[in-house]
Motif scaffolding. Structure first.
Motif, PDB file in Angstrom:
ATOM      1  N   LEU A 142      36.327  41.324  36.677  1.00 14.68           N
ATOM      2  CA  LEU A 142      36.529  42.348  37.471  1.00 14.68           C
ATOM      3  C   LEU A 142      35.614  43.677  37.379  1.00 14.68           C
ATOM      4  CD1 LEU A 142      40.453  42.809  37.506  1.00 14.68           C
ATOM      5  CD2 LEU A 142      38.836  42.460  39.600  1.00 14.68           C
ATOM      6  N   PRO A 159      38.788  51.031  41.654  1.00 17.17           N
ATOM      7  CA  PRO A 159      39.955  50.097  41.496  1.00 17.17           C
ATOM      8  C   PRO A 159      39.790  48.809  40.556  1.00 17.17           C
ATOM      9  CG  PRO A 159      39.853  51.064  43.930  1.00 17.17           C
ATOM     10  CD  PRO A 159      38.693  51.276  42.867  1.00 17.17           C
ATOM     11  N   GLY A 179      41.674  48.236  37.106  1.00 16.31           N
ATOM     12  CA  GLY A 179      42.327  46.824  36.825  1.00 16.31           C
ATOM     13  C   GLY A 179      41.786  46.089  35.673  1.00 16.31           C
TER      14      GLY A 179
END
Length: 306
Positions: A144, A282, A286
């Motif tokens: 991520l 974001p 995360g």
């Protein structure tokens, strides 16, 4: 388990991995702001860290160093460890050059998988549930943060894949290999001597022109640049980072230590946001949540001998 203790080992490994993020942010500052070359940063960080380790060993660990130097097999083993430390840095740089920073970071995280597979094969046992969950969290967090959740951000040409896998193997090797050396001579003397050997290789290659034939280049730095290179990259991002991390790994074992090493991209993201003003996306958020979950899973797990 070493005398350091599991809890203190966790703290050391986590602190060391976090300080790698300091090194990354400082290197970015020097590359972007001063035009410093990656080969110069690699040689300088290794040389500064080796000098600091030499001072520390001379002050507090002379007997252990003498014991290492008096044993030919130990000298060869420590030098091999040092070469692995150097290879972990140069193969990562090559992986970044052939792909991009995000892809290289994801490929580097495969070293955690290698560590867990080898450890399980040696123990003839499956991973503990918390270890498996921690691995999943670490890999997902790294993906991520490195790719921002976009599979298209991954670039995998053949040479980039080869360098990335070589980097993962080098990382797994330097985490797992010195276990017996730690037990015999102590973790800090082994790490210090190995860092000196790593610096010798790094400086020799820089003087010889590096792996790609680029001539050595010195870049004029002002006081701020010198401070960032010496303190941020050399003292904190290499000397303290590798010292704390590898001493922690000696206490908690390679599986737990490998998982904690995945904290580096999260640390770099936070530092870049605080120092360089980089926005936290974001996907970054995360990844940070998943990384915290991994740390919790590892911290509450029982000590592993693997």
């Amino acid at each position: 388990m070493t005398r350091l203790g599991y809890g203190r080992g966790l703290a050391c490994a986590l602190a060391g991995a976090s300080l790698w993020g300091v090194s990354g942010a400082c290197a970015q500052f020097l590359l972007d702001g001063y035009g410093v070359t990656p080969s110069l940063v690699t040689a300088a960080r290794a040389l500064i860290a080796a000098a600091l380790f030499a001072v520390l060993l001379a002050a507090r660990h002379r007997r252990a160093v003498a014991a290492i130097l008096g044993d030919g097999a130990a000298v060869r083993a420590v030098c091999l460890f040092g070469v692995a430390l150097f290879l972990s840095q140069i193969t990562f740089a090559a992986s970044v050059g052939a792909t991009n920073a995000g892809t290289a970071t994801v490929l580097q995280s495969l070293g955690i998988v290698i560590i867990m597979v080898v450890s399980c094969l040696r123990a003839r046992a499956l991973p503990r549930p918390r270890e498996a969950a921690g691995l999943a969290c670490a890999l997902a967090a790294t993906w991520l943060i490195a790719t921002q959740g976009d599979p298209g951000a991954l670039r995998l040409p053949a040479d980039g894949l080869a360098w990335g896998l070589a980097n993962a193997v080098a990382v797994a090797f330097y985490i797992m290999y010195p276990k017996r050396l730690y037990a015999r001579f102590g973790s800090l003397p082994v790490v210090g001597c190995s860092m000196v050997a790593s610096a010798a290789v790094a400086v020799a290659l820089w003087l010889a022109g590096g792996l790609w034939g680029a001539p050595p280049a010195l870049v004029p730095l002002d006081a701020a640049g010198i401070a960032v290179l010496a303190v941020g990259v050399g003292a904190l991002g290499t000397f303290a980072a590798f010292g704390l991390y590898l001493v922690g790994v000696a206490a908690v074992g390679p599986v737990t230590g490998g998982l904690l090493g995945a904290v580096e991209p999260a640390s770099a993201t936070l530092l870049a946001a605080l120092w360089l003003g980089t926005a936290v996306s974001p996907a970054d958020a995360g990844g940070l949540v998943l990384m915290v979950a991994m740390i919790v899973l590892v911290s509450v797990a029982p000590p592993s001998a693997r």
